[in-house]
Design an enzyme around this catalytic site. Structure first.
Site, short mmCIF file in Angstrom:
data_model
loop_
_atom_site.label_atom_id
_atom_site.label_comp_id
_atom_site.label_asym_id
_atom_site.label_seq_id
_atom_site.Cartn_x
_atom_site.Cartn_y
_atom_site.Cartn_z
N HIS A 167 0.84 -1.19 0.00
CA HIS A 167 0.00 0.00 0.00
C HIS A 167 0.88 1.24 0.00
CE1 HIS A 167 -3.45 -2.63 1.64
NE2 HIS A 167 -3.56 -2.46 0.33
N GLU A 170 1.88 3.56 3.05
CA GLU A 170 2.33 2.91 4.28
C GLU A 170 3.87 2.89 4.32
OE1 GLU A 170 -0.06 -0.69 4.47
OE2 GLU A 170 -1.89 0.48 4.21
N GLU A 369 0.30 -5.03 11.02
CA GLU A 369 -0.10 -3.62 10.91
C GLU A 369 0.71 -2.87 11.95
OE1 GLU A 369 -2.20 -2.30 8.76
OE2 GLU A 369 -3.55 -3.89 8.12
#
Ligand code: 0X9
Ligand code: CA
Ligand code: CA
Ligand code: CA
Ligand code: ZN
Length: 410
Positions: A167, A170, A369
């Site tokens: 992504h 990120e 994450e």
């Protein structure tokens, strides 16, 4: 996409005038940032399935970017949306940036990533090998750095893969992969743990899976809040993998949406190239890569497959295998203070990298994450560069656990 704000008529003319004469770099609004309290994963999946841009989940509160039409739809479905901010206006076209926005120069642009990897291979020639898995849509090489003793040889050692930056926005994850590179090269010969793993494993690091998106995100003088790749209107690379692609309402078929799954499995050149690299590690009928982490931001979570179903077990996932994911995932999370869970407990995703790695290759594959736990909408993707050191070092222990597990029988 239009603005939701009501503009006095006298101003509307001015806005139209400005729009008409705007330069090619003028942008479009990405929408507004909303929060909504959800009761369970089914509700979160329902919201995510409208194609909105999910930013994070904390204690059931889902934060996302939605356009006015998506917001109207969700409200009509009974969700109580709270508008908490405006998403940035995006440039449509801008030159490659010299560096990150002022104050964040500690982050690495694509050119800086490339230079780091080349430097590592110059300094540590015998334990590194730099290659590419293929090219991004815009033609940037997708770097793969191998780290192992006798790196030029394909030895019979458990292979481990780390991928970052699927992504675009990120960026902290790219720094995570660079941390792994730096630690396992500079630490070789002095740090006993590092030396042991470099001698007994073949470590592959792909610091940026989506370099086109990452470069776009830092173009135009301010962060763009961009998630997808740059193929057409953009494909969500982490919805484009070929295991049960598009099966289960965990991605969108609308190319304007933030979770657009692509026109077919592996239509994104980036997912296709990385998948081909992984396929190429089947030697003598056996996949050599046994463990994998795909780094994302944010929410401080350790996630495991399957993402396409909320069931703990499914085709290709026995109770024993599900237990191993849960056991190792919990140990990983204990080491870094993240929260462990099956990824679909967050919301259902289909076409994700973890589902493919496990579903097709039986690779012990996790999503991390990273920092922060709670991000105030899009801000969470852009922690100050002072956080790079502490937040990447925070995962040293987890990386070591994964390297250990790579040597355990599945
Ligand atoms: O939605 C995603 O792709 C990931 N979250 S993010 O906010 N970084 O976009 C989560 C992916 C986890 N899902 C699976 N591993 N299946
Ligand atoms: Ca920099
Ligand atoms: Ca070796
Ligand atoms: Ca090997
Ligand atoms: Zn992500």
């Amino acid at each position: 996409m239009g603005s939701t704000r009501r503009v006095p008529a006298v101003l509307t003319g001015l806005v139209l005038l400005l729009t008409a004469t705007a330069p090619a770099t003028a942008g479009e609004s990405a929408g507004s940032v909303y929060e909504v309290d959800t009761a369970n994963a089914a509700q979160r999946t329902e919201i995510a399935a409208t194609g909105v841009d999910v930013l994070g989940v904390r204690d059931g509160t889902l934060t996302f970017v939605a356009g006015p039409e998506q917001a109207r739809e969700l409200r009509a479905d009974g969700f109580r949306l709270q508008r908490v901010g405006e998403a940035p206006t995006r440039v449509t076209d801008a030159a490659a940036p010299a560096d990150f926005p002022s104050g964040d120069e500690g982050y690495h642009t694509y050119a800086e990533v490339t230079a780091e990897l080349e430097q590592a291979t110059r300094d540590h020639g015998d334990i590194t090998r730099l290659s590419s898995a293929g090219e991004s849509f815009e033609g940037r090489p997708l770097h793969v750095l191998k780290i192992s003793d006798n790196a030029a040889a394909d030895e019979d050692e458990p292979e481990v893969l780390f991928t970052c930056n699927q992504h675009a926005r990120e960026h902290l994850t790219t720094e995570m992969c660079l941390r792994i590179v730096q630690r396992f090269t500079d630490g070789y010969g002095s740090d006993a743990t590092v030396t042991g793993f470099v001698d007994s494993r073949e470590i592959y690091v792909i610091p940026t899976v989506n370099p086109d998106g990452a470069e776009y995100d830092i173009s135009g003088g301010q962060y763009q809040g961009w998630r997808k790749n740059r193929q057409g209107q953009g494909t969500d690379v982490n919805r484009n993998w070929g295991h049960r692609w598009g099966c289960c309402g965990g991605s969108s078929d609308d190319s304007a949406d933030e979770t657009f799954r692509g026109t077919e499995a592996f239509s994104s050149l980036e997912a296709r190239a990385v998948a081909s690299f992984v396929d190429s590690r089947v030697v003598g009928g056996a996949q050599q890569i046994t463990a994998h982490i795909d780094f994302h931001t944010y929410s401080e979570l350790v996630l495991w497959p399957y993402g396409y179903t909320t069931d703990d077990t499914a085709e290709g996932m026995s109770p024993e295998q599900a237990k191993r994911f849960s056991d190792v995932g919990t140990e990983l999370a204990n080491s870094n203070g993240y929260t462990p869970q099956q990824s679909s407990d967050l919301y259902v995703t289909d076409g994700s990298i973890n589902d493919w790695m496990w579903g097709e290759h039986r690779i012990l594959s996790f999503t991390f994450e990273m920092y922060p736990a709670d991000g105030n909408g899009l801000d969470g993707f852009y922690p100050p560069d002072e956080q790079i050191g502490p937040q990447t070092a925070r995962n040293d222990g987890a990386v070591d656990i994964l390297l250990r597990e790579a040597g355990e029988p599945g």
